[in-house]
Design a protein around this motif. Structure first.
Motif, PDB file in Angstrom:
ATOM      1  N   ILE A   1       8.330   1.359  -7.909  1.00 35.58           N
ATOM      2  CA  ILE A   1       9.164   2.432  -7.556  1.00 35.58           C
ATOM      3  C   ILE A   1      10.213   1.822  -6.755  1.00 35.58           C
ATOM      4  O   ILE A   1       9.798   0.943  -5.880  1.00 35.58           O
ATOM      5  CB  ILE A   1       8.369   3.529  -6.922  1.00 35.58           C
ATOM      6  N   GLY A   2      11.454   2.130  -7.035  1.00 32.34           N
ATOM      7  CA  GLY A   2      12.309   1.980  -5.945  1.00 32.34           C
ATOM      8  C   GLY A   2      12.996   0.549  -5.935  1.00 32.34           C
ATOM      9  O   GLY A   2      13.726   0.047  -5.015  1.00 32.34           O
ATOM     10  N   ILE A   3      12.861  -0.079  -6.756  1.00 32.36           N
ATOM     11  CA  ILE A   3      13.473  -1.493  -7.194  1.00 32.36           C
ATOM     12  C   ILE A   3      14.383  -1.459  -8.248  1.00 32.36           C
ATOM     13  O   ILE A   3      14.362  -0.711  -9.013  1.00 32.36           O
ATOM     14  CB  ILE A   3      12.166  -2.666  -7.299  1.00 32.36           C
TER      15      ILE A   3
ATOM     16  N   VAL B   1       0.923  -1.172   0.165  1.00 33.13           N
ATOM     17  CA  VAL B   1      -0.129  -0.064   0.219  1.00 33.13           C
ATOM     18  C   VAL B   1       0.717   1.206  -0.092  1.00 33.13           C
ATOM     19  O   VAL B   1       1.591   1.426   0.830  1.00 33.13           O
ATOM     20  CB  VAL B   1      -0.897   0.048   1.333  1.00 33.13           C
ATOM     21  N   ARG B   2       0.973   1.932  -1.131  1.00 37.01           N
ATOM     22  CA  ARG B   2       1.888   3.294  -1.409  1.00 37.01           C
ATOM     23  C   ARG B   2       1.229   4.514  -1.007  1.00 37.01           C
ATOM     24  O   ARG B   2       2.063   5.257  -0.540  1.00 37.01           O
ATOM     25  CB  ARG B   2       2.369   3.282  -2.829  1.00 37.01           C
TER      26      ARG B   2
ATOM     27  N   ALA C   1      -2.886  12.629  -3.628  1.00 32.51           N
ATOM     28  CA  ALA C   1      -2.023  11.841  -2.756  1.00 32.51           C
ATOM     29  C   ALA C   1      -1.227  10.809  -3.405  1.00 32.51           C
ATOM     30  O   ALA C   1      -0.626   9.993  -2.482  1.00 32.51           O
ATOM     31  CB  ALA C   1      -3.173  11.332  -1.798  1.00 32.51           C
ATOM     32  N   VAL C   2      -1.304  10.628  -4.518  1.00 34.32           N
ATOM     33  CA  VAL C   2      -0.207   9.626  -5.044  1.00 34.32           C
ATOM     34  C   VAL C   2       1.033  10.059  -5.238  1.00 34.32           C
ATOM     35  O   VAL C   2       1.277  11.337  -5.374  1.00 34.32           O
ATOM     36  CB  VAL C   2      -0.627   9.363  -6.547  1.00 34.32           C
ATOM     37  N   SER C   3       2.239   9.246  -4.611  1.00 39.82           N
ATOM     38  CA  SER C   3       3.477   9.367  -4.714  1.00 39.82           C
ATOM     39  C   SER C   3       4.284   9.297  -5.994  1.00 39.82           C
ATOM     40  O   SER C   3       3.507   8.388  -6.920  1.00 39.82           O
ATOM     41  CB  SER C   3       4.108   8.666  -3.621  1.00 39.82           C
ATOM     42  N   GLY C   4       5.242   9.943  -6.277  1.00 40.18           N
ATOM     43  CA  GLY C   4       6.247   9.563  -7.194  1.00 40.18           C
ATOM     44  C   GLY C   4       5.769  10.000  -8.694  1.00 40.18           C
ATOM     45  O   GLY C   4       4.654  10.742  -8.752  1.00 40.18           O
TER      46      GLY C   4
ATOM     47  N   ARG D   1       2.519  -1.477 -10.808  1.00 42.46           N
ATOM     48  CA  ARG D   1       1.916  -0.390  -9.760  1.00 42.46           C
ATOM     49  C   ARG D   1       0.662   0.285 -10.299  1.00 42.46           C
ATOM     50  O   ARG D   1       0.656   0.379 -11.716  1.00 42.46           O
ATOM     51  CB  ARG D   1       3.231   0.848  -9.805  1.00 42.46           C
ATOM     52  N   PHE D   2      -0.393   0.386  -9.369  1.00 46.49           N
ATOM     53  CA  PHE D   2      -1.744   0.678  -9.964  1.00 46.49           C
ATOM     54  C   PHE D   2      -1.926   2.118  -9.145  1.00 46.49           C
ATOM     55  O   PHE D   2      -1.778   1.961  -7.863  1.00 46.49           O
ATOM     56  CB  PHE D   2      -2.569  -0.269  -9.722  1.00 46.49           C
ATOM     57  N   LEU D   3      -2.379   2.941  -9.702  1.00 44.79           N
ATOM     58  CA  LEU D   3      -2.999   4.100  -9.022  1.00 44.79           C
ATOM     59  C   LEU D   3      -4.143   4.959  -9.634  1.00 44.79           C
ATOM     60  O   LEU D   3      -4.700   4.546 -11.037  1.00 44.79           O
ATOM     61  CB  LEU D   3      -1.795   4.953  -9.145  1.00 44.79           C
TER      62      LEU D   3
END
Length: 202
Positions: free
Chosen positions: A176-178, A104-105, A195-198, A187-189
DNA sequence: GGTAAGATCCGCT
DNA sequence: GCGGATCTTACCT
């Protein structure tokens, strides 16, 4: 909050591949009842990790003391500590041997916003209270003590009520970050959500 | 017993 | 965009 929102998603919801569960978590309410009362937020960003067949997953090299929750029953919380400072929350999915999970991002804070703000050091902007996986854990007040918690029993759960996505589309992009398996767009958004990061794929 | 990297965040430039 | 904070985990010898 209305009564039907108190009910937790059943275990059958989680008993599928993380890749199937991940997009269906978007727009659902993640709730925690803690010492400072109830806090909750809509899930707006997640990543799928497909266990032992996914080089980017903690479960890739088999079970260890840290990742043992991933090799257990679906519908439990996997919390790990990283970078010497942060905790990250995952929802365990699929059959036990598969050891898959959804990270949960980001959340859109909805309940207990002032509590989240205190926990986050007084940040003014609500959309920044739970933007990024470390921030999600901090805003909810969760750490290693909550590792292994059963999401079908509380005090942390995901509400069964239909997702509310505010008319936003679900989009996907690289995780992200791998550094491995970056070609897997897991990655789903919710498109355009503050409020979504990156990076924000369209 | 040693070591390197990590599913991050924040502040500074 | 970059680097520091901070420490656990896993893997190596």
């Amino acid at each position: 909050m209305r009564q039907r929102e108190h009910r937790a998603l059943p275990r059958s919801f989680y008993a599928r591949p993380a890749l199937a569960v991940a997009p269906e978590l978007l727009g659902r309410l993640l709730v925690r009842d803690g010492p400072r009362g109830r806090v909750a937020g809509r899930i707006v960003e997640v990543e799928a990790y497909e266990g032992e067949r996914d080089p980017a997953s903690h479960a890739y090299r088999g079970p260890t003391p840290r990742n043992e929750v991933m090799f257990g029953e679906p519908g439990h919380l996997y919390v790990y500590f990283t970078y010497g400072m942060h905790y990250c929350l995952n929802v365990v999915c699929d059959v036990a041997e598969r050891a898959s999970a959804v990270l949960v991002r980001a959340l859109d804070p909805e309940l207990g916003i002032e509590t989240m703000r205190r926990r986050r050091g007084g940040i003014a902007e609500t959309s920044r209270l739970a933007r990024g996986p470390g921030c999600v854990a901090q805003a909810l007040g969760l750490d290693r003590r909550h590792n292994g918690l059963d999401l079908t029993k509380g005090p942390v759960w995901i509400a069964r009520a239909a997702p509310e996505r505010g008319g936003r589309r679900i989009v996907r992009g690289p995780r992200i970050g791998i550094r491995v398996a970056v070609d897997r767009r897991w990655r789903f958004l919710l498109a355009g959500h503050p409020a979504v990061s990156g990076p924000k794929p369209r």
